[in-house]
Write a protein that holds these residues in place. Structure first.
Motif, mmCIF file in Angstrom:
data_model
loop_
_atom_site.group_PDB
_atom_site.id
_atom_site.type_symbol
_atom_site.label_atom_id
_atom_site.label_comp_id
_atom_site.label_asym_id
_atom_site.label_seq_id
_atom_site.Cartn_x
_atom_site.Cartn_y
_atom_site.Cartn_z
ATOM 1 N N UNK A 7 0.809 -1.223 0.000
ATOM 2 C CA UNK A 7 0.000 0.000 0.000
ATOM 3 C C UNK A 7 0.832 1.258 0.000
ATOM 4 N N UNK A 8 2.165 1.113 -0.045
ATOM 5 C CA UNK A 8 3.031 2.303 -0.105
ATOM 6 C C UNK A 8 2.734 3.098 -1.371
ATOM 7 N N UNK A 9 2.454 2.391 -2.456
ATOM 8 C CA UNK A 9 1.956 3.006 -3.681
ATOM 9 C C UNK A 9 0.554 2.466 -3.920
ATOM 10 N N UNK A 10 -0.391 3.369 -4.100
ATOM 11 C CA UNK A 10 -1.785 2.977 -4.335
ATOM 12 C C UNK A 10 -2.104 3.097 -5.815
ATOM 13 N N UNK A 11 -2.586 2.017 -6.419
ATOM 14 C CA UNK A 11 -3.024 2.038 -7.812
ATOM 15 C C UNK A 11 -4.542 2.172 -7.830
ATOM 16 N N UNK A 12 -5.016 3.178 -8.560
ATOM 17 C CA UNK A 12 -6.453 3.450 -8.659
ATOM 18 C C UNK A 12 -6.836 3.424 -10.142
ATOM 19 N N UNK A 13 -7.839 2.621 -10.520
ATOM 20 C CA UNK A 13 -8.615 1.690 -9.713
ATOM 21 C C UNK A 13 -7.779 0.469 -9.313
ATOM 22 N N UNK A 14 -8.142 -0.115 -8.213
ATOM 23 C CA UNK A 14 -7.374 -1.233 -7.658
ATOM 24 C C UNK A 14 -7.403 -2.462 -8.570
ATOM 25 N N UNK A 15 -8.382 -2.513 -9.446
ATOM 26 C CA UNK A 15 -8.502 -3.664 -10.343
ATOM 27 C C UNK A 15 -7.275 -3.832 -11.240
ATOM 28 N N UNK A 16 -6.480 -2.759 -11.399
ATOM 29 C CA UNK A 16 -5.291 -2.856 -12.246
ATOM 30 C C UNK A 16 -4.131 -3.550 -11.527
ATOM 31 N N UNK A 17 -4.253 -3.768 -10.228
ATOM 32 C CA UNK A 17 -3.138 -4.375 -9.493
ATOM 33 C C UNK A 17 -2.813 -5.775 -10.014
ATOM 34 N N UNK A 18 -3.831 -6.555 -10.319
ATOM 35 C CA UNK A 18 -3.602 -7.925 -10.792
ATOM 36 C C UNK A 18 -2.771 -7.908 -12.072
ATOM 37 N N UNK A 19 -3.124 -7.032 -12.990
ATOM 38 C CA UNK A 19 -2.370 -6.904 -14.238
ATOM 39 C C UNK A 19 -0.933 -6.476 -13.960
ATOM 40 N N UNK A 20 -0.795 -5.518 -13.051
ATOM 41 C CA UNK A 20 0.530 -5.018 -12.678
ATOM 42 C C UNK A 20 1.406 -6.148 -12.136
ATOM 43 N N UNK A 21 0.885 -6.899 -11.187
ATOM 44 C CA UNK A 21 1.675 -7.986 -10.580
ATOM 45 C C UNK A 21 2.014 -9.067 -11.607
ATOM 46 N N UNK A 22 1.057 -9.396 -12.456
ATOM 47 C CA UNK A 22 1.287 -10.448 -13.440
ATOM 48 C C UNK A 22 2.458 -10.092 -14.355
ATOM 49 N N UNK A 23 2.509 -8.843 -14.783
ATOM 50 C CA UNK A 23 3.588 -8.426 -15.678
ATOM 51 C C UNK A 23 4.914 -8.296 -14.931
#
Length: 929
Positions: free
Chosen positions: A432-448
């Protein structure tokens, strides 16, 4: 003193005036050394670019935020600049040379780079001028360019630091080679399209005519085919790459080929006396159930084959040159084939020697890859070694700029250890040090990020940051920030040659959040404004730029680049299709600004931006928001006509009248809702909050409520109070609306009277007032009654101006008080008179409600009840029939899946429309009794 406004609102007349004024007076970066910092950096557009609709969305959202934070007293810095755009800019300048029958190679590197700089000075400022037209309040006094001297210093330092830390290295790997641009490009710059192609099946004969028993079995183990073969079957979509095969691979569990694993087979192309033999090996990569289950391994021209070759020590032979023509360099084919045969039979594998070997037969040398393909197929077919050819859809990789098919190519390039650099960004998002909004993009971010590959950062261009690496005659490399430092490392008298390549543009733009603030120097600006507060970008550059800024920020600054990352969607055509020049559906934002004004376009962007969802372009909505600006303009003119001018207070004035207390309360509520929406970066909620307050509450209700006071004794206490409150409320509107519509609000701010400062530097509303709940409840009740009555009249076709008698059988205490004190207001607004507390006479009537109170309005003699009932029943039947038909179509899977998306969307919209009509008509019939 107010200045009388023109009758007609003309956006063009005010936009240029106010923008130049703001820029000239330094309003975009007021001196606030002691204030809390708020910092955003714009995704630097290409210096070759011009404003497109995506830029309009991205920069509008950023400007809304920066204007909002500036109004809240922050030391708000919006960093602006452009990217040197290595490939795009070199393409532009080379095209200009081609137009003059000239070319880059007629010049030295230095001469060509000078021509690029000249082009940049003449033509590179188009998009920055266009950003001004949009109203972007950027700090132009510190405009940046990624090829500026201080930025170049930062880029070189980062490269050297990464190299010294073992995070940049030179390696021979497969790259995406663009034969048109003659440079490597990243995976992210490759677009894959399905195209019509072929799959060719060939025989690779076994060495010396050997044979084996080939057996195929079904799922139950029964033999379905058994025959003697002297070949292994291969299928390929790229026959020209057969010339570089290093092996044939089969799965270790594939029993069909077990008898021939370890044997050699012949590549069926080239001079017969020099046919190459390659080993048959096992590897987990081949799928026994796909095709023949045997895969030719061409490690220098296929990503999957590269992995197999690496794992198994298979030689990788490069077949093509920089334009994807078959190589014509090196020794004759016979000599190269002989050496390759020694390697195939277990000879020593020397990488440098293998790279130098040209295994393209002499008759194929110099042919374009597709010409070579045709010849390879014809020659194999002529020998009777082609089994079959089948039509097949091929997933073909194209360069997003060059537009030609990418050729995977094995070559030496510079790489960044992206996997290592990705560790801290991954941890920062997870914690949570960096917040991605909307949070739904986190899964894509982690996968890549968790599967990230080495980042190829070298490009074969002349325009860009040249790689700070020098080589001696033996190939030793010396990495340093200057040639003098490299020479010192190599020693006196050692001749050095600089690397010809430049760095990937995204390597330099990754430094944007801190290099633009003066890094590597420890500037005061850097200390105060890094980390940045927020980044707003399209989701399409999440990995191009956003993720790489995280890597660079943690590596170079030991801190996150920003607290929040907001990813917005794309702007699509009205039918939901992606905009493209080929489709002819591209919308020019400058054309919309010319027609409707920048304020209207900006408000449309904000109102439609819903946490990352794509926006459908709707010019009628843009026009509607121009009408909204006109509404505010006319409301201000109305206020001026009654002597309502600028307020002298930020705090709400004291008020006794119910309408004035009500509007103060509404301002307070609007500010709270607006602040909440902005804190959550819900731009649509923020825009709609200020829109509905301005249009509905202030213009439509408050100004109507105060008309009697304004039209009465101008010197009365009530009139003075009302003018003061109305002027204050209008000021609050201008401030709250300013981030969204900066031009019209600044114009109206000054038109309302002499100001000590511009609206852009005003203070965000702080009403700090207590209002009577009884007063505000009374006004809300009158509004509810008026709204309900007007709606009922409209449904039944009753004239808006006709006065109607009304009965309230059981009024609440609130209703009693309002009826007693404000019957004149009810008569004027709702056109209900007289109002009788008691039972209504028998007969047809309509009912309207305000809060818990119900009013009965007799209709005898007002309308032809039988005719109206017949009309409503006919309209209801038509809507019910149409709704049933649409429901049937939408429940039909064939229609939903096969019809054009726009047809399905229209059917859904029509169904919703008729559903609402049915409810309205049923309510109207119920009113008739």
């Amino acid at each position: 003193m107010t200045s009388e406004l023109q009758k007609t609102f003309d956006p063009a007349a005010i936009e240029a005036k106010w923008y130049s004024h703001w820029e000239e007076t330094g309003a975009f970066r007021p001196e606030r050394p002691d204030a809390e910092a708020f910092t955003i950096v714009n995704p630097p557009p290409n210096v070759t670019g011009s404003l497109h609709i995506g830029h309009a969305l991205d920069n509008t959202l950023q400007d809304i935020v920066i204007r909002y934070e500036r109004l809240r007293g922050k030391d708000a810095l919006w960093v602006v600049g452009t990217d040197h755009a290595g490939i795009a800019t070199q393409m532009v300048v080379e095209r200009q040379l081609e137009d003059k029958q000239d070319k880059r190679t007629n010049y030295s590197r230095e001469e060509f780079v000078q021509k690029v700089w000249e082009w940049k000075e003449e033509s590179g400022g188009t998009i920055t001028r266009q950003l001004r037209r949009l109203g972007c309040s950027m700090d132009w006094s510190r405009e940046q360019f990624t090829m500026d001297e201080h930025f170049t210093k930062a880029v070189l330092k980062v490269f050297v630091d990464l190299y010294n830390d073992g995070l940049i290295y030179r390696d021979k790997r497969l790259v995406n080679w663009d034969p048109k641009l003659k440079t490597a490009i990243s995976d992210l710059e490759v677009e894959t399209h399905d195209v019509n192609g072929h799959m060719w099946h060939f025989k690779y004969p076994l060495e010396g005519g050997q044979t084996y028993t080939y057996v195929e079995r079904d799922e139950d183990g029964n033999v379905v085919l058994e025959e003697e073969r002297d070949y292994i079957s291969i299928a390929t979509t790229r026959p020209e790459t057969m010339l570089g095969d290093g092996a044939v691979a089969v799965h270790p569990d594939d029993a069909r080929y077990a008898p021939i694993v370890g044997k050699l087979c012949e590549i069926p192309v080239g001079p017969k006396e020099h046919r190459r033999l390659i080993p048959i090996i096992t590897d987990e990569y081949p799928d026994p159930d796909f095709g023949s289950g045997a895969v030719k391994i061409t490690g220098a021209h296929d990503e999957n084959d590269f992995g197999v070759a690496q794992r198994n020590g298979i030689p990788m032979y490069r077949l093509m040159d920089e334009v994807a023509a078959m190589r014509s360099d090196g020794a004759p084919y016979a000599e190269a084939a002989r050496r390759a045969m020694e390697i195939a039979r277990g000879g020593k594998l020397d990488a440098a020697e293998v790279d130098a070997l040209n295994l393209v037969p002499d008759e194929y040398r110099g042919l374009d890859r597709y010409e070579a393909r045709t010849k390879v197929v014809a020659d194999i077919d002529a020998e009777g070694l082609m089994i079959m050819v089948e039509d097949k859809k091929i997933a073909q990789p194209f360069g997003d700029r060059g537009g030609v098919v990418i050729e995977p190519m094995l070559m030496d390039q510079w790489y960044v250890d992206a996997k290592k650099l990705a560790e801290r960004p991954i941890a920062a998002v997870k914690s949570g040090e960096i917040e991605i909004i909307p949070q739904t993009w986190e899964k894509t971010f982690f996968n890549w990020m968790e599967n990230i590959q080495p980042w190829c950062v070298s490009r074969q261009l002349w325009w860009g940051h040249r790689i700070p690496a020098w080589y001696d005659a033996d190939g030793n490399v010396y990495v340093a920030e200057s040639e003098e430092e490299a020479q010192a490392k190599a020693g006196a008298g050692v001749a050095l040659t600089r690397d010809e390549d430049v760095l990937d543009t995204w390597f330099s733009s990754a430094l944007w959040p801190f290099a633009t603030l003066g890094w590597p120097d420890e500037t005061e600006l850097l200390k105060k404004h890094y980390p940045n507060s927020l980044l707003i970008s399209g989701f399409d550059i999440l990995f191009f730029w956003d993720a790489r800024m995280m890597m660079a920020g943690f590596y170079n600054m030991d801190a996150r680049p920003w607290e929040k990352l907001y990813l917005h969607g794309l702007v699509r055509a009205a039918d939901g299709a992606k905009m493209s020049k080929s489709k002819g559906n591209v919308v020019d934002p400058l054309g919309l600004i010319d027609q409707y004004g920048a304020d209207a376009l900006r408000f449309f962007m904000a109102a439609m931006e819903s946490q990352g969802r794509d926006i459908k372009m709707d010019e009628k909505r843009v026009e509607g928001y121009r009408n909204f600006a006109t509404k505010l303009w006319n409301a201000t003119r109305f206020c001026q006509s009654y002597g309502i001018g600028a307020s002298s207070t930020i705090k709400a004035p004291s008020a006794r009248l119910a309408a004035n207390q009500w509007i103060i309360g509404e301002v307070q509520q609007t500010v709270e809702e607006l602040d909440k929406a902005m804190a959550e970066l819900r731009f649509d909620a923020a825009a709609n909050t200020v829109y509905h307050f301005t249009w509905d509450r202030f213009c439509d209700w408050y100004l109507e409520l105060i008309k009697p006071v304004l039209q009465g004794d101008a010197d009365s206490d009530a009139a003075k109070e009302t003018r003061e409150v109305a002027g204050w409320a209008l000021d609050q509107i201008l401030v709250m609306l300013h981030p969204f519509m900066p031009f019209v609000t600044e114009e109206l701010w000054h038109a309302q009277g002499d100001r000590r400062y511009d609206l852009i530097l005003a203070k965000w509303p702080e009403p700090r007032a207590e209002v009577s709940k009884a007063a505000t409840d009374a006004i809300d009740w009158v509004i509810a009654l008026t709204t309900a009555t007007r709606g009922a009249r409209n449904e039944l076709g009753i004239s808006p101006g006709e006065k109607l008698a009304a009965y309230c059988p059981a009024p609440s205490d609130l209703a009693k008080g309002v009826i007693e004190r404000s019957s004149a207001a009810i008569e004027r607004l709702a056109r209900l008179s007289p109002i009788t507390v008691g039972e209504a006479p028998a007969g047809a009537a309509m009912q309207v409600a305000a809060g818990s109170d119900t009013f009965i309005v007799p209709l005898e003699g007002v309308i032809d009840i039988d005719a109206e009932r017949a009309r409503l029943e006919k309209a209801l039947a038509a809507s019910q029939k149409e709704a049933k038909s649409l429901e049937g179509r939408l429940s039909n899977a064939n229609f939903v899946e096969r019809a054009k998306p726009e047809a399905v969307e229209k059917a859904k919209a029509d169904f919703a429309h008729h559903g609402a009509e049915i409810e309205r008509l049923q309510a109207a019939l119920a009113r008739l009794g």
